[in-house]
Scaffold this motif. Structure first.
Motif, PDB file in Angstrom:
ATOM      1  N   GLU A 184       0.833  -1.206   0.000  1.00 40.11           N
ATOM      2  CA  GLU A 184       0.000   0.000   0.000  1.00 40.11           C
ATOM      3  C   GLU A 184       0.867   1.255   0.000  1.00 40.11           C
ATOM      4  OE1 GLU A 184      -4.094  -0.800   2.283  1.00 40.11           O
ATOM      5  OE2 GLU A 184      -2.338  -1.184   3.531  1.00 40.11           O
ATOM      6  N   ILE A 185       1.921   1.233   0.804  1.00 40.19           N
ATOM      7  CA  ILE A 185       2.812   2.398   0.847  1.00 40.19           C
ATOM      8  C   ILE A 185       3.456   2.628  -0.510  1.00 40.19           C
ATOM      9  CG2 ILE A 185       4.875   3.385   1.925  1.00 40.19           C
ATOM     10  CD1 ILE A 185       4.182   1.735   4.430  1.00 40.19           C
ATOM     11  N   ALA A 186       3.863   1.546  -1.162  1.00 42.34           N
ATOM     12  CA  ALA A 186       4.456   1.671  -2.498  1.00 42.34           C
ATOM     13  C   ALA A 186       3.473   2.311  -3.472  1.00 42.34           C
ATOM     14  CB  ALA A 186       4.889   0.297  -3.004  1.00 42.34           C
ATOM     15  N   GLU A 187       2.203   1.915  -3.386  1.00 39.65           N
ATOM     16  CA  GLU A 187       1.185   2.503  -4.259  1.00 39.65           C
ATOM     17  C   GLU A 187       0.925   3.963  -3.911  1.00 39.65           C
ATOM     18  OE1 GLU A 187      -0.339   1.472  -6.866  1.00 39.65           O
ATOM     19  OE2 GLU A 187       0.112  -0.665  -6.943  1.00 39.65           O
ATOM     20  N   VAL A 188       0.843   4.248  -2.616  1.00 39.15           N
ATOM     21  CA  VAL A 188       0.549   5.617  -2.187  1.00 39.15           C
ATOM     22  C   VAL A 188       1.669   6.570  -2.588  1.00 39.15           C
ATOM     23  CG1 VAL A 188       0.287   7.104  -0.159  1.00 39.15           C
ATOM     24  CG2 VAL A 188      -0.961   4.946  -0.288  1.00 39.15           C
ATOM     25  N   LEU A 189       2.922   6.157  -2.367  1.00 38.79           N
ATOM     26  CA  LEU A 189       4.066   7.033  -2.639  1.00 38.79           C
ATOM     27  C   LEU A 189       4.594   6.889  -4.058  1.00 38.79           C
ATOM     28  CD1 LEU A 189       6.064   6.662   0.709  1.00 38.79           C
ATOM     29  CD2 LEU A 189       4.352   8.383   0.088  1.00 38.79           C
ATOM     30  N   GLN A 190       4.061   5.879  -4.805  1.00 35.60           N
ATOM     31  CA  GLN A 190       4.485   5.635  -6.173  1.00 35.60           C
ATOM     32  C   GLN A 190       5.978   5.324  -6.253  1.00 35.60           C
ATOM     33  OE1 GLN A 190       1.937   6.064  -9.313  1.00 35.60           O
ATOM     34  NE2 GLN A 190       1.438   4.932  -7.455  1.00 35.60           N
ATOM     35  N   ILE A 191       6.422   4.409  -5.406  1.00 39.55           N
ATOM     36  CA  ILE A 191       7.796   3.937  -5.398  1.00 39.55           C
ATOM     37  C   ILE A 191       7.777   2.414  -5.313  1.00 39.55           C
ATOM     38  CG2 ILE A 191       8.753   6.048  -4.373  1.00 39.55           C
ATOM     39  CD1 ILE A 191       8.692   4.695  -1.665  1.00 39.55           C
ATOM     40  N   ARG A 192       8.941   1.799  -5.537  1.00 46.40           N
ATOM     41  CA  ARG A 192       9.042   0.348  -5.477  1.00 46.40           C
ATOM     42  C   ARG A 192       8.995  -0.142  -4.034  1.00 46.40           C
ATOM     43  NH1 ARG A 192      10.972  -1.794 -10.321  1.00 46.40           N
ATOM     44  NH2 ARG A 192      11.757  -0.233 -11.804  1.00 46.40           N
ATOM     45  N   ILE A 193       8.559  -1.402  -3.863  1.00 45.70           N
ATOM     46  CA  ILE A 193       8.485  -1.967  -2.520  1.00 45.70           C
ATOM     47  C   ILE A 193       9.877  -2.015  -1.890  1.00 45.70           C
ATOM     48  CG2 ILE A 193       8.026  -4.080  -1.209  1.00 45.70           C
ATOM     49  CD1 ILE A 193       5.642  -4.589  -2.953  1.00 45.70           C
ATOM     50  N   GLY A 194      10.879  -2.319  -2.696  1.00 50.19           N
ATOM     51  CA  GLY A 194      12.244  -2.314  -2.171  1.00 50.19           C
ATOM     52  C   GLY A 194      12.636  -0.955  -1.630  1.00 50.19           C
ATOM     53  N   THR A 195      12.203   0.102  -2.308  1.00 50.53           N
ATOM     54  CA  THR A 195      12.489   1.461  -1.838  1.00 50.53           C
ATOM     55  C   THR A 195      11.717   1.761  -0.566  1.00 50.53           C
ATOM     56  OG1 THR A 195      12.824   2.147  -4.136  1.00 50.53           O
ATOM     57  CG2 THR A 195      12.507   3.891  -2.504  1.00 50.53           C
ATOM     58  N   VAL A 196      10.483   1.266  -0.488  1.00 50.22           N
ATOM     59  CA  VAL A 196       9.697   1.425   0.738  1.00 50.22           C
ATOM     60  C   VAL A 196      10.429   0.793   1.914  1.00 50.22           C
ATOM     61  CG1 VAL A 196       7.577   0.747   1.932  1.00 50.22           C
ATOM     62  CG2 VAL A 196       7.473   1.545  -0.430  1.00 50.22           C
ATOM     63  N   ARG A 197      10.852  -0.449   1.740  1.00 52.41           N
ATOM     64  CA  ARG A 197      11.549  -1.156   2.824  1.00 52.41           C
ATOM     65  C   ARG A 197      12.827  -0.433   3.212  1.00 52.41           C
ATOM     66  NH1 ARG A 197       9.472  -6.190   3.776  1.00 52.41           N
ATOM     67  NH2 ARG A 197       8.059  -7.033   2.180  1.00 52.41           N
ATOM     68  N   SER A 198      13.558   0.051   2.210  1.00 53.48           N
ATOM     69  CA  SER A 198      14.805   0.761   2.488  1.00 53.48           C
ATOM     70  C   SER A 198      14.551   2.047   3.267  1.00 53.48           C
ATOM     71  CB  SER A 198      15.520   1.081   1.174  1.00 53.48           C
ATOM     72  OG  SER A 198      16.664   1.873   1.395  1.00 53.48           O
ATOM     73  N   ARG A 199      13.531   2.805   2.844  1.00 54.58           N
ATOM     74  CA  ARG A 199      13.239   4.069   3.534  1.00 54.58           C
ATOM     75  C   ARG A 199      12.765   3.827   4.962  1.00 54.58           C
ATOM     76  NH1 ARG A 199      10.130   7.888  -0.971  1.00 54.58           N
ATOM     77  NH2 ARG A 199      11.837   7.900  -2.511  1.00 54.58           N
ATOM     78  N   ILE A 200      11.938   2.797   5.154  1.00 52.20           N
ATOM     79  CA  ILE A 200      11.477   2.483   6.507  1.00 52.20           C
ATOM     80  C   ILE A 200      12.647   2.069   7.383  1.00 52.20           C
ATOM     81  CG2 ILE A 200      10.104   0.867   7.879  1.00 52.20           C
ATOM     82  CD1 ILE A 200       8.077   0.840   5.554  1.00 52.20           C
ATOM     83  N   ALA A 201      13.514   1.201   6.847  1.00 54.70           N
ATOM     84  CA  ALA A 201      14.667   0.730   7.623  1.00 54.70           C
ATOM     85  C   ALA A 201      15.590   1.886   7.986  1.00 54.70           C
ATOM     86  CB  ALA A 201      15.423  -0.337   6.837  1.00 54.70           C
ATOM     87  N   ARG A 202      15.877   2.747   7.027  1.00 54.71           N
ATOM     88  CA  ARG A 202      16.774   3.871   7.295  1.00 54.71           C
ATOM     89  C   ARG A 202      16.121   4.881   8.228  1.00 54.71           C
ATOM     90  NH1 ARG A 202      19.514   5.793   1.727  1.00 54.71           N
ATOM     91  NH2 ARG A 202      20.721   7.037   3.229  1.00 54.71           N
ATOM     92  N   GLY A 203      14.801   5.078   8.070  1.00 53.60           N
ATOM     93  CA  GLY A 203      14.111   5.990   8.982  1.00 53.60           C
ATOM     94  C   GLY A 203      14.091   5.470  10.399  1.00 53.60           C
ATOM     95  N   ARG A 204      13.819   4.183  10.551  1.00 51.89           N
ATOM     96  CA  ARG A 204      13.825   3.591  11.893  1.00 51.89           C
ATOM     97  C   ARG A 204      15.221   3.647  12.506  1.00 51.89           C
ATOM     98  NH1 ARG A 204      10.235  -1.815  10.480  1.00 51.89           N
ATOM     99  NH2 ARG A 204       8.146  -0.876  10.754  1.00 51.89           N
ATOM    100  N   ASP A 205      16.251   3.412  11.669  1.00 54.63           N
ATOM    101  CA  ASP A 205      17.622   3.466  12.175  1.00 54.63           C
ATOM    102  C   ASP A 205      17.970   4.873  12.639  1.00 54.63           C
ATOM    103  OD1 ASP A 205      20.327   2.214  12.498  1.00 54.63           O
ATOM    104  OD2 ASP A 205      20.854   3.735  10.999  1.00 54.63           O
ATOM    105  N   GLN A 206      17.601   5.870  11.846  1.00 60.18           N
ATOM    106  CA  GLN A 206      17.833   7.256  12.270  1.00 60.18           C
ATOM    107  C   GLN A 206      17.098   7.549  13.567  1.00 60.18           C
ATOM    108  OE1 GLN A 206      17.105  10.369   9.458  1.00 60.18           O
ATOM    109  NE2 GLN A 206      18.504   9.542   7.917  1.00 60.18           N
ATOM    110  N   LEU A 207      15.867   7.068  13.664  1.00 55.72           N
ATOM    111  CA  LEU A 207      15.070   7.317  14.858  1.00 55.72           C
ATOM    112  C   LEU A 207      15.714   6.674  16.083  1.00 55.72           C
ATOM    113  CD1 LEU A 207      12.460   8.562  15.967  1.00 55.72           C
ATOM    114  CD2 LEU A 207      11.292   6.421  15.406  1.00 55.72           C
ATOM    115  N   ARG A 208      16.185   5.437  15.950  1.00 50.87           N
ATOM    116  CA  ARG A 208      16.835   4.754  17.075  1.00 50.87           C
ATOM    117  C   ARG A 208      18.069   5.524  17.533  1.00 50.87           C
ATOM    118  NH1 ARG A 208      16.268   0.152  13.623  1.00 50.87           N
ATOM    119  NH2 ARG A 208      14.434  -1.097  14.177  1.00 50.87           N
TER     120      ARG A 208
END
Length: 219
Positions: A184-208
């Motif tokens: 759903e995020i990939a569809e909403v943001l119009q990006i690939r699922i791999g990019t979604v996973r990468s952005r979430i992982a990097r965002g969570r890492d920055q947050l931690r």
């Protein structure tokens, strides 16, 4: 068309009650789109009833203010009505409406402050001095001490999220606060699922790392 000349619900609960009361259970989204395309004036009212809660809730989360969310939601449904006849069905209607809402709110609120304002709003007191919404929706089984600790932690996370790079913050919020699936995020943001996973992982890492640094500074 009645939906575009009437006021949108002022609260999420009101929107959900109206949706439950008006949307027929046996009409699929595809049916409603086809009926609208062929001139059925009631089809769009049924789509509104089905998705008013989603649009209003998302607009409220993105803007942080009920009055602004009401205006944004009205504008979103105007855009949906204008473009619905050209909806091709490559994604679900729900996902498409989600994307229209996010894009419209982004254009109105500005990408850089899109989620920062909304996150703060969930942990700040209202304009009328009411209890913060984060406490209003807290688990009623918790005691006062647990409420206070949870609220303090929420404020800490909100402050840390402000420091996360916007492109990563957006993905983290859609996944961890809006609870959308990766597809759903990939569809909403119009990006690939791999990019979604990468952005979430990097965002969570920055947050931690930000939260860890804040904890170290407070020791």
């Amino acid at each position: 068309m009645t939906v575009l000349t009437s006021s949108l619900p002022r609260t999420a609960d009101d929107a959900n009650r109206r949706a439950d009361a008006r949307a027929p259970a046996d009409a699929t989204d595809h049916d409603l789109v086809l009926r609208h395309r062929y001139g059925d004036a009631e089809a769009f009212d049924e789509i509104y009833a089905r998705y008013a809660g989603l649009v209003y809730n998302l607009a409220l989360r993105l803007s942080g203010r009920p009055a602004q969310a009401e205006d944004l939601a009205q504008e979103v449904f105007l855009r949906i009505h204008r473009h619905l006849a050209r909806f091709q069905g490559r994604a679900s209607l729900r996902t498409w409406i989600y994307r229209v809402t996010v894009n419209h709110c982004r254009s109105k609120l500005g990408r850089k402050r899109l989620f920062t304002r909304s996150i703060d709003a969930f942990y700040d007191e209202g304009d009328d001095g009411e209890e913060p919404r984060a406490l209003q929706i807290a688990d009623p089984s918790r005691g006062p001490e647990e409420h206070a600790l949870a609220h303090d932690a929420a404020r800490q996370v909100a402050r840390a999220l402000r420091q996360v790079k916007p492109v990563f913050r957006e993905a983290v919020v859609l996944r961890d606060l809006e609870e959308l699936r990766y597809e759903e995020i990939a569809e909403v943001l119009q990006i690939r699922i791999g990019t979604v996973r990468s952005r979430i992982a990097r965002g969570r890492d920055q947050l931690r790392r930000i939260l860890a640094a804040d904890d170290g500074a407070n020791d």
